[in-house]
Design a protein around this motif. Structure first.
Motif, PDB file in Angstrom:
ATOM      1  N   THR A 153      -8.066  -9.206   3.575  1.00 43.78           N
ATOM      2  CA  THR A 153      -6.967 -10.525   2.639  1.00 43.78           C
ATOM      3  C   THR A 153      -6.793  -9.243   1.600  1.00 43.78           C
ATOM      4  O   THR A 153      -7.055  -8.060   2.413  1.00 43.78           O
ATOM      5  N   PHE A 154      -5.546  -9.674   1.230  1.00 47.75           N
ATOM      6  CA  PHE A 154      -4.941  -8.349   0.185  1.00 47.75           C
ATOM      7  C   PHE A 154      -5.267  -9.136  -1.192  1.00 47.75           C
ATOM      8  O   PHE A 154      -4.787 -10.005  -1.176  1.00 47.75           O
ATOM      9  N   THR A 155      -5.588  -8.591  -2.702  1.00 47.86           N
ATOM     10  CA  THR A 155      -5.778  -9.396  -3.735  1.00 47.86           C
ATOM     11  C   THR A 155      -4.600  -7.622  -4.648  1.00 47.86           C
ATOM     12  O   THR A 155      -4.289  -6.861  -4.709  1.00 47.86           O
TER      13      THR A 155
ATOM     14  N   LEU B  66       0.902  -1.250   0.123  1.00 44.81           N
ATOM     15  CA  LEU B  66      -0.483  -0.060   0.155  1.00 44.81           C
ATOM     16  C   LEU B  66       0.557   1.374  -0.095  1.00 44.81           C
ATOM     17  O   LEU B  66       2.260   0.889   0.604  1.00 44.81           O
ATOM     18  N   ARG B  67      -0.042   2.601  -0.795  1.00 44.52           N
ATOM     19  CA  ARG B  67       1.355   3.576   0.475  1.00 44.52           C
ATOM     20  C   ARG B  67       0.516   4.409   0.547  1.00 44.52           C
ATOM     21  O   ARG B  67      -0.844   4.386   0.323  1.00 44.52           O
ATOM     22  N   LEU B  68       1.284   5.751   0.415  1.00 41.38           N
ATOM     23  CA  LEU B  68       0.633   7.002   0.981  1.00 41.38           C
ATOM     24  C   LEU B  68       0.803   7.916  -0.280  1.00 41.38           C
ATOM     25  O   LEU B  68       1.251   8.099  -1.060  1.00 41.38           O
ATOM     26  N   THR B  69      -1.078   8.864  -0.039  1.00 37.15           N
ATOM     27  CA  THR B  69      -1.534   9.803  -0.951  1.00 37.15           C
ATOM     28  C   THR B  69      -0.453  11.290  -0.487  1.00 37.15           C
ATOM     29  O   THR B  69      -0.277  11.270   0.769  1.00 37.15           O
ATOM     30  N   PRO B  70      -0.204  12.203  -1.695  1.00 33.67           N
ATOM     31  CA  PRO B  70       0.153  13.344  -1.004  1.00 33.67           C
ATOM     32  C   PRO B  70      -0.738  14.107  -0.013  1.00 33.67           C
ATOM     33  O   PRO B  70      -0.276  14.628   1.115  1.00 33.67           O
ATOM     34  N   GLU B  71      -2.292  13.757   0.227  1.00 36.38           N
ATOM     35  CA  GLU B  71      -3.332  14.046   1.227  1.00 36.38           C
ATOM     36  C   GLU B  71      -2.837  13.570   2.486  1.00 36.38           C
ATOM     37  O   GLU B  71      -3.915  13.681   3.242  1.00 36.38           O
ATOM     38  N   GLY B  72      -2.137  12.190   2.175  1.00 32.65           N
ATOM     39  CA  GLY B  72      -2.072  11.663   3.640  1.00 32.65           C
ATOM     40  C   GLY B  72      -2.929  10.022   3.988  1.00 32.65           C
ATOM     41  O   GLY B  72      -3.777   9.340   4.355  1.00 32.65           O
TER      42      GLY B  72
ATOM     43  N   PRO C 210      -4.374   1.790  -2.527  1.00 35.23           N
ATOM     44  CA  PRO C 210      -3.231  -0.138  -3.070  1.00 35.23           C
ATOM     45  C   PRO C 210      -2.554   0.488  -3.672  1.00 35.23           C
ATOM     46  O   PRO C 210      -2.103   1.359  -4.157  1.00 35.23           O
ATOM     47  N   TRP C 211      -1.355  -0.611  -3.928  1.00 34.54           N
ATOM     48  CA  TRP C 211      -0.471  -0.660  -4.708  1.00 34.54           C
ATOM     49  C   TRP C 211      -0.313  -1.745  -5.634  1.00 34.54           C
ATOM     50  O   TRP C 211      -0.277  -2.101  -6.277  1.00 34.54           O
ATOM     51  N   LEU C 212       0.865  -2.066  -4.971  1.00 34.37           N
ATOM     52  CA  LEU C 212       0.714  -3.592  -4.865  1.00 34.37           C
ATOM     53  C   LEU C 212       0.112  -4.683  -4.950  1.00 34.37           C
ATOM     54  O   LEU C 212      -0.207  -5.497  -5.148  1.00 34.37           O
TER      55      LEU C 212
END
Length: 517
Positions: free
Chosen positions: A102-104, A76-82, A86-88
């Motif tokens: 659960t992660f897809t 997962l990752r952070l956006t500029p808005e905090g 989802p990412w990978l």
């Protein structure tokens, strides 16, 4: 890949890691002014930060997070808005009881050595982070008793013994969410950190460890069309002033970890843009509470009463860094406010009385041997002297300072821990006696119980109330005293565009590009 070792960078380091909206202090950034073009190189300079390796699951987690995030992608990752996105992992969800996540995963992703990115790779990375023999620097952000299931190649299920509301934030903003190639880890063993392999937009081409790293474009990056740059060079310089001069002279495109002195010196320079976010980090002095003099809470209180944060803000920080009475800074959703009940705020008479009561106070403070930090700690030394406190300054390499603090080979230490969106990820590991790190050595059942409540309670409003209690309890037991809160600041020239700046120290380079190449 070519690797050379810098002798000064072989010391092991450890740094644990920092919601608000990022934005340029001087208005619209150049990245919004044109369409991206592919090609070209960029150079980033830093000071006061080195690295001994580029492994994300060993005691010495590198403090060069921008470099790390260019090589490794996270689940997962952070956006500029905090916010967390989802990412990978292209999606994720929690069970109703909050004990199963659960992660897809994204399909058709490979590490830069050709290893498939799949559920088994995720399981390998997560279990490596919590392996007690691994001593991962940020592994404490995952519960040690997690179970990881892989029902198919693109599905990962993390099972918990109790709710952990900080889990998404940990996977988005700390090293536990960064994915390394299992093949490369197994191939290189203890030397993997010199040969890092991720799924990120760039891959390591060569490095002089702790001094310079050249990254080249990942031609098979899973985000189509990215990255735009052909190469990025990270270079650490001896002082912040030299880094700024290099930027001004055109020898670099960005200066990372900008201090208030450099931000002030760059004012009025139309060729540079200051990127500043609300503060999530705090500059503080941490105490080793396991031995004299700071096994006595009165000694810790005396230091707090003797420090005049307002004077430091005006005299040294040009107003960029401001006073704080909490480890949760004003840019955090958990900020308890400007004042915290019980905090030993500046009161010289109280400091003097405590020093007299305990029969005098003398101690050694470990400080990074950078110009800015030495200047700041010299000012603190002068303030403490007015209360009759004798503080000796012990200057060491930044990585050595961190290693000493985490091994409790210190009396007091100067620290800036990058703030994260969730306090559980950057406050608890330092002061919870049940945490894996706890460099303060603090043993406080009440604080431990509050940390557990903060981690397991659902709902941000309810958690905010708990962390307000954390701030008050920390004010009472004083495992640290604060100097200022620290907003992330970077300077960039007009040639660089498209960098994704965050409300924490890392940034993303997958969309960065340069004009006039």
């Amino acid at each position: 890949m070519r690797v050379r070792l810098a002798a000064t960078a072989l010391v092991a380091a450890a740094l644990l890691l920092a919601g608000c909206s990022a934005g340029g202090a001087s208005g619209t950034t150049p990245s919004a002014e044109a369409s991206p073009v592919a090609g070209g190189d960029a150079t980033i300079v830093i000071s006061g930060r080195t690295w001994a390796h580029l492994d994300v699951a060993v005691p010495a987690v590198t403090p060069i997070k921008g470099l790390i995030n260019a090589i490794y992608d996270s689940l997962l990752r952070l956006t500029p808005e905090g916010d967390i996105e989802p990412w990978l992992a292209k999606s994720y969800k929690a069970s109703d009881d909050r004990l199963s996540w659960t992660f897809t995963l994204q399909p058709d992703v490979t590490f830069t050595d050709g290893t498939p990115f799949n559920s088994e790779a995720v399981k390998f990375n997560l279990l490596r982070q919590i392996d007690p023999n691994q001593h991962a620097g940020e592994g404490g952000n995952l519960p040690r008793d997690i179970q990881v299931e892989t029902p198919d190649d693109l599905t990962v299920v993390i099972k918990l013994s109790e709710p952990d509301e900080s889990l998404p934030s940990a996977l988005a903003t700390t090293a536990v969410g960064l994915m390394a190639s299992p093949t490369a880890v197994q191939k290189w063993g203890g030397e993997y950190g010199l040969h890092p392999v991720g799924t990120g937009p760039f891959m390591l081409d060569s490095q002089i460890v702790g001094q310079e790293a050249k990254l080249v474009k990942n031609p098979d990056y899973w985000v189509k069309g990215e990255p735009y740059l052909d190469a990025v060079t990270y270079r650490t310089l001896g002082s912040a002033d030299s880094a700024l001069q290099t930027l001004k002279a055109g020898g670099a495109d960005m200066m990372d970890y900008v201090g208030p002195q450099q931000a002030n010196a760059a004012k009025g320079d139309a060729s540079l843009t200051l990127q500043e976010s609300p503060a999530t980090s705090v500059h503080y002095i941490i105490f080793n509470t396991t031995k004299p003099p700071f096994d006595d809470v009165r000694a810790r209180q005396a230091v707090g009463y003797a420090i005049d944060q307002e004077a430091l803000s005006k005299g040294l920080y040009y107003g960029y860094y401001t006073p704080t009475q909490s480890m949760m800074a004003s840019g955090s959703w958990a900020w308890p406010g400007k004042t915290v009940k019980g905090y030993p705020a500046f009161d010289l008479d109280k400091a003097k009385k405590l020093v007299k009561d305990i029969g005098g106070l003398s101690f050694s403070l470990k400080v990074s041997n950078t110009t800015d930090f030495l200047q700041q700690m010299t000012a603190v030394q002068s303030q403490l002297a007015k209360a009759g406190i004798d503080m000796q300054i012990d200057t060491v390499e930044p990585s050595q300072k961190i290693a000493d603090i985490f091994s409790r080979n210190y009396e007091a230490g100067q620290f800036v821990v990058p703030g994260l969106p969730d306090p559980d990820n950057y406050v608890r590991p330092f002061f919870d006696s049940t945490a894996g790190a706890n460099p303060s050595g603090l043993q406080d059942d009440e604080l431990d119980a509050l940390f557990k409540q903060g981690r397991t309670t659902a709902g941000q409003d309810a958690r905010k109330d708990i962390y307000a209690q954390v701030a008050e309890r920390m004010a009472e037991v004083v495992p640290a005293v604060y100097l200022s809160e620290v907003p992330p600041m970077r300077l960039q020239n007009q040639r660089l565009h498209g960098v994704v700046y965050l409300p924490i120290d890392p940034f993303y380079l997958n969309t960065a590009w340069v004009s006039g190449k």
